[in-house]
Design a protein around this motif. Structure first.
Motif, short mmCIF file in Angstrom:
data_model
loop_
_atom_site.label_atom_id
_atom_site.label_comp_id
_atom_site.label_asym_id
_atom_site.label_seq_id
_atom_site.Cartn_x
_atom_site.Cartn_y
_atom_site.Cartn_z
N UNK A 127 -44.60 -1.12 -19.44
CA UNK A 127 -45.34 -2.08 -20.25
C UNK A 127 -44.34 -2.97 -20.97
N UNK A 128 -44.51 -4.28 -20.81
CA UNK A 128 -43.58 -5.24 -21.42
C UNK A 128 -44.30 -5.96 -22.56
N UNK A 129 -44.02 -5.52 -23.79
CA UNK A 129 -44.71 -6.04 -24.96
C UNK A 129 -43.91 -7.13 -25.67
N UNK A 130 -44.63 -7.98 -26.37
CA UNK A 130 -44.06 -8.89 -27.36
C UNK A 130 -44.70 -8.49 -28.68
N UNK A 131 -44.09 -7.49 -29.31
CA UNK A 131 -44.74 -6.85 -30.44
C UNK A 131 -44.59 -7.68 -31.71
N UNK A 132 -45.65 -7.82 -32.51
CA UNK A 132 -45.58 -8.67 -33.71
C UNK A 132 -44.63 -8.15 -34.79
N UNK A 152 -41.60 -0.38 -22.54
CA UNK A 152 -41.86 1.06 -22.58
C UNK A 152 -42.31 1.56 -21.22
N UNK A 153 -41.74 2.68 -20.82
CA UNK A 153 -42.19 3.36 -19.60
C UNK A 153 -43.44 4.17 -19.94
N UNK A 154 -44.44 4.09 -19.07
CA UNK A 154 -45.67 4.86 -19.33
C UNK A 154 -45.97 5.79 -18.17
N UNK A 155 -46.64 6.88 -18.49
CA UNK A 155 -47.16 7.82 -17.51
C UNK A 155 -48.58 8.17 -17.90
N UNK A 196 -60.85 12.32 -18.45
CA UNK A 196 -60.02 11.89 -19.58
C UNK A 196 -58.55 11.92 -19.18
N UNK A 197 -57.79 10.97 -19.75
CA UNK A 197 -56.37 10.88 -19.45
C UNK A 197 -55.58 10.60 -20.72
N UNK A 198 -54.32 10.95 -20.68
CA UNK A 198 -53.41 10.59 -21.75
C UNK A 198 -52.42 9.57 -21.22
N UNK A 199 -52.22 8.48 -21.94
CA UNK A 199 -51.19 7.51 -21.61
C UNK A 199 -50.05 7.72 -22.60
N UNK A 200 -48.89 8.11 -22.07
CA UNK A 200 -47.72 8.37 -22.89
C UNK A 200 -46.67 7.30 -22.63
N UNK A 201 -46.18 6.67 -23.69
CA UNK A 201 -45.21 5.58 -23.55
C UNK A 201 -43.93 5.92 -24.33
N UNK A 202 -42.79 5.70 -23.67
CA UNK A 202 -41.51 5.95 -24.33
C UNK A 202 -40.49 4.92 -23.85
N UNK A 203 -39.40 4.80 -24.60
CA UNK A 203 -38.34 3.85 -24.25
C UNK A 203 -37.16 4.58 -23.65
N UNK A 241 -31.97 -0.92 -26.49
CA UNK A 241 -32.46 -1.70 -27.64
C UNK A 241 -33.95 -1.47 -27.84
N UNK A 242 -34.66 -1.18 -26.75
CA UNK A 242 -36.10 -0.92 -26.85
C UNK A 242 -36.35 0.42 -27.54
N UNK A 243 -35.44 1.37 -27.32
CA UNK A 243 -35.53 2.65 -28.02
C UNK A 243 -35.33 2.45 -29.51
N UNK A 244 -34.37 1.61 -29.86
CA UNK A 244 -34.13 1.29 -31.28
C UNK A 244 -35.37 0.63 -31.88
N UNK A 245 -35.98 -0.29 -31.12
CA UNK A 245 -37.17 -0.99 -31.61
C UNK A 245 -38.34 -0.02 -31.81
#
Length: 290
Positions: A238-243, A250-253, A263-270, A275-279
């Motif tokens: 997922x490529x966000x432009x976060x406010x 973020x990589x998602x699964x 039902x599903x869980x969407x998990x997102x991590x950097x 730099x995305x992890x820092x963000x």
């Protein structure tokens, strides 16, 4: 005594019993002085359900039969009926089998989501209603919404937000790609509708309504839907432009729960150390005071 009058009287008895079981304070009904009967008054329930007092009184007196689906749905909500009681109400009213209530997240999942503070976690129903999120999931995907939105009577829908909510549209740096992915995933879920098979989780009607509503309200959705993209969308980026923190990749699964109820869980991590992890860590720190 005819079958119709018997059914009307049984419906009246059931309505009275459930009205008497309600606690006014739990429903935000202000009471003053002594009340002669337990539960809500007829006028209070009629107001909560949005039906006329005269008509509701006739139902409780066994003088009205075959109420509309809209009335039964409204009464079921006002009476706080569970699924079994709601189905029984439909049966007594002589209506068709009720459509399933939109899914809710099981209590244990809320604990699981909160136990993953470093991962943006979102729980999705079979029709992609957002029925739960942890603080970071809310901060990433929908910080402009009330944190309690997933537990409301009308939880936000992930696909609908993408096409009808300007803030969500602006959140994605490559909106067209994300929109096509969302439609492709929805197409994949609608397989049982197209083939005529019954969806085990009872979500067919809600999916059909979602598609119909979006096709009417969004030209972009109608355009992409007509192209028939199909994907399971189990993982990706997922490529966000976060406010708050700017660009955020973020990589998602998508994890299907073992109960196989859709039902599903969407998990997102950097990526660690990026730099995305820092963000993401910075964004997580903003949720600690909430």
């Amino acid at each position: 005594m005819t079958n119709a009058s018997t059914a009307a009287e049984q419906l009246a008895d059931f309505l009275r019993s459930r009205r008497a079981a309600l606690v006014p304070a739990d429903l935000g009904v202000v009471t003053t002085g002594l009340r002669r009967v337990p539960g809500l008054r007829r006028e209070e329930l009629a107001e909560l359900a949005g039906v006329s007092l005269t008509y509701y009184t006739r139902l409780e007196q066994g003088a009205a039969s075959n109420p509309s689906t809209q009335v039964i749905d409204a009464l079921a909500r006002a009476l706080r009926l569970d699924e079994v009681e709601r189905a029984h109400l439909y049966h007594l009213a002589g209506s068709a089998t009720p459509r399933p209530v939109r899914s809710r997240m099981r209590p244990g999942l809320a604990t699981l989501l909160d136990a993953m503070p470093d991962v943006a976690a979102i729980a999705l129903s079979p029709v992609q209603d957002i029925v739960g999120w942890n603080r970071l999931g809310h901060a990433v995907l929908a910080s402009h919404l009330d944190p309690a939105a997933p537990t409301s009577d009308t939880p936000p829908n992930k696909v609908s937000m993408l096409f009808t909510d300007p803030a969500t549209r602006a959140l994605h740096r490559d909106w067209e790609f994300e929109a096509r992915l969302a439609v492709a995933s929805l197409r994949y879920v609608t397989g049982p509708l197209v083939t005529g098979h019954v969806n085990a989780n009872g979500a067919n009607d809600d999916i059909a309504d979602l598609v119909s509503d979006l096709a009417s309200s969004s030209a972009d959705f109608a355009r992409i839907w007509a192209q028939h993209p199909v994907e399971s969308c189990s993982s990706g980026t997922k490529r966000f432009r976060h406010p708050i923190v700017g660009e955020l990749d973020l990589t998602y699964d998508m994890l299907h729960l073992p109960q196989e109820d859709g039902h599903r869980l969407m998990l997102m991590h950097a990526t660690p150390g990026s730099s995305h992890d820092d963000a993401l860590r910075l964004l997580a720190s903003t949720t600690l005071s909430g």
